[in-house]
Scaffold this motif. Structure first.
Motif, PDB file in Angstrom:
ATOM      1  N   THR A   1       6.741 -52.489 -72.684  1.00 43.06           N
ATOM      2  CA  THR A   1       6.685 -51.187 -72.010  1.00 43.06           C
ATOM      3  C   THR A   1       7.561 -51.165 -70.764  1.00 43.06           C
TER       4      THR A   1
ATOM      5  N   ALA B   1       0.422 -50.794 -84.186  1.00 35.62           N
ATOM      6  CA  ALA B   1       1.703 -50.124 -83.943  1.00 35.62           C
ATOM      7  C   ALA B   1       1.507 -48.813 -83.192  1.00 35.62           C
ATOM      8  N   LYS B   2       0.506 -48.050 -83.607  1.00 35.53           N
ATOM      9  CA  LYS B   2       0.244 -46.770 -82.940  1.00 35.53           C
ATOM     10  C   LYS B   2      -0.175 -46.977 -81.490  1.00 35.53           C
ATOM     11  N   LYS B   3      -0.950 -48.000 -81.261  1.00 34.50           N
ATOM     12  CA  LYS B   3      -1.387 -48.304 -79.892  1.00 34.50           C
ATOM     13  C   LYS B   3      -0.202 -48.686 -79.006  1.00 34.50           C
TER      14      LYS B   3
ATOM     15  N   ASN C   1      -4.311 -51.140 -92.376  1.00 34.33           N
ATOM     16  CA  ASN C   1      -4.832 -50.232 -91.348  1.00 34.33           C
ATOM     17  C   ASN C   1      -4.812 -50.871 -89.965  1.00 34.33           C
ATOM     18  N   GLU C   2      -5.113 -52.165 -89.911  1.00 34.45           N
ATOM     19  CA  GLU C   2      -5.073 -52.855 -88.619  1.00 34.45           C
ATOM     20  C   GLU C   2      -3.655 -52.883 -88.052  1.00 34.45           C
TER      21      GLU C   2
ATOM     22  N   ASP D   1       2.964 -43.122 -73.019  1.00 26.60           N
ATOM     23  CA  ASP D   1       2.233 -42.789 -71.783  1.00 26.60           C
ATOM     24  C   ASP D   1       3.008 -43.255 -70.551  1.00 26.60           C
TER      25      ASP D   1
ATOM     26  N   LEU E   1       2.984 -47.851 -79.468  1.00 28.45           N
ATOM     27  CA  LEU E   1       3.801 -46.665 -79.238  1.00 28.45           C
ATOM     28  C   LEU E   1       3.152 -45.718 -78.238  1.00 28.45           C
ATOM     29  N   GLN E   2       1.831 -45.586 -78.324  1.00 29.55           N
ATOM     30  CA  GLN E   2       1.133 -44.711 -77.379  1.00 29.55           C
ATOM     31  C   GLN E   2       1.225 -45.260 -75.965  1.00 29.55           C
ATOM     32  N   ASN E   3       1.112 -46.582 -75.861  1.00 30.71           N
ATOM     33  CA  ASN E   3       1.230 -47.230 -74.557  1.00 30.71           C
ATOM     34  C   ASN E   3       2.589 -46.902 -73.931  1.00 30.71           C
TER      35      ASN E   3
ATOM     36  N   LEU F   1      -1.171 -50.806 -88.748  1.00 29.37           N
ATOM     37  CA  LEU F   1      -0.780 -49.461 -88.333  1.00 29.37           C
ATOM     38  C   LEU F   1      -1.445 -49.071 -87.014  1.00 29.37           C
ATOM     39  N   ASP F   2      -2.684 -49.468 -86.818  1.00 28.59           N
ATOM     40  CA  ASP F   2      -3.389 -49.163 -85.567  1.00 28.59           C
ATOM     41  C   ASP F   2      -2.725 -49.878 -84.380  1.00 28.59           C
TER      42      ASP F   2
END
Length: 330
Positions: free
Chosen positions: A167, A21-23, A15-16, A30, A25-27, A18-19
């Motif tokens: 990014t 990775a999601k962060k 879970n850590e 945005d 990708l979201q960065n 995946l979190d």
């Protein structure tokens, strides 16, 4: 001391991970959305300049920006905008000689203040070439030297230390793509144009390879309507395409496949049966000058492995699924 002991090495939980990775990708997502707000008159002027230019686009950078520059050059060249890559470090050791009078230069840098870029920027302008800065700091040395600016400023890298270019390089890559796509559309660059620059790959073959290019190397199995079952079997076997066309004189009237013969064996048969009694009517056909990829679509839609090829109304041959696989179209 083992250098690995200097680092805390512990695999995080699923879970850590995946979190994280999601962060990341979201960065980056945005940042890409923010790029839309950073487009301005300079972007329009740059597109206009390159579109009207008699020269090439020379893209330069150092470090990770050099990698992005290479990708931009590849995209430009494949979509009809002549371009070449020049490494910023090599430029001051002779590669400046590749720049010609009408070339437009794009220099990529996140900070715009690296030592190599500060040395290179004034040299790039000494011959009167237009200098475009793709930069993440519009107050930087490079930005002030440039004639036009592509603003790729980001708030923060995806790297938790805000150090590794992540990014920022994504933003550079996307800005380069936006530029290439604008030029592509202005030039009305078509799928046929694209095929000219990609003749060797599967993608290019889908855009230019014709049915006739593949069918012409195959045999042309054919029997007349009144020929018997033995002749049909021999023709299918010898031509090795799993089928034969059935002609009435010169006119195509049907097709007999391996499957037809197997079904016939289940129902019962005799050697005196004629091709007309066995054949399927209204066979699927395709014109010889159609694209091979269209043949593939017809095969998929009808769950078959071969098509009869026509030249107008005349029987011209057969294209088989194996032909398409061999060329990498499937």
């Amino acid at each position: 001391m083992n250098i690995t002991l200097l680092f805390k090495r512990k695999l995080k939980t699923k879970n850590e991970i995946l979190d994280i990775a999601k962060k990341a990708l979201q960065n980056e997502a945005d940042a890409l959305l923010q790029l839309k707000n950073q487009l301005n008159d300079d972007f329009f002027k740059i597109v206009s300049l390159i579109f009207e230019s008699k020269g090439r686009v020379v893209v330069t950078g150092i470090g990770k920006s050099a990698i992005i520059a290479n990708k931009m050059v590849a995209t430009f060249n494949s979509t009809g905008t002549p371009a070449l890559f020049m490494h910023a470090a090599d430029a001051i050791h002779g590669d400046l000689g590749m720049i010609q009078q009408h070339d437009t230069i794009i220099c990529i840098s996140k900070s715009g203040n690296t030592p190599e870029i500060k040395v290179l920027a004034p040299l790039l302008k000494q011959s009167g070439n237009v200098l475009i800065a793709m930069v993440g700091n519009t107050d930087s040395y490079l930005a002030k030297q440039a004639d036009f600016i592509l603003d790729t400023t980001i708030e923060v890298e995806a790297c938790p230390n805000n150090l590794a270019p992540t990014t920022s390089t994504t933003a550079q890559l996307a800005m380069g793509d936006a530029l290439a796509i604008c030029l592509l559309e202005c030039k009305e660059f078509t799928a046929n144009d694209f095929a000219k620059y990609h003749p060797g790959g599967a993608l290019g073959k889908k855009l230019y390879l014709k049915v006739e290019d593949l069918s012409m190397i195959n045999e042309k199995p054919q029997v007349q309507v009144n020929e018997n079952l033995t002749k049909v079997i021999l023709e299918i076997t010898s031509k090795r395409l799993g089928m034969t066309s059935v002609l009435d004189g010169e006119k195509l009237v049907g097709v007999i496949t391996d499957g037809d013969l197997r079904r016939l064996m289940v129902k019962g048969f005799n050697n005196e049966m004629t091709a007309k009694e066995i054949m399927g009517v209204n066979p699927k056909t395709i014109q010889k000058d159609e694209l091979a990829v269209q043949a593939l679509e017809l095969m998929k839609n009808n769950n078959i492995t071969q098509l009869i090829v026509l030249d107008g109304n005349s029987y011209a041959g057969v294209i088989h699924l194996h032909d398409l696989i061999r060329e990498g179209i499937l």
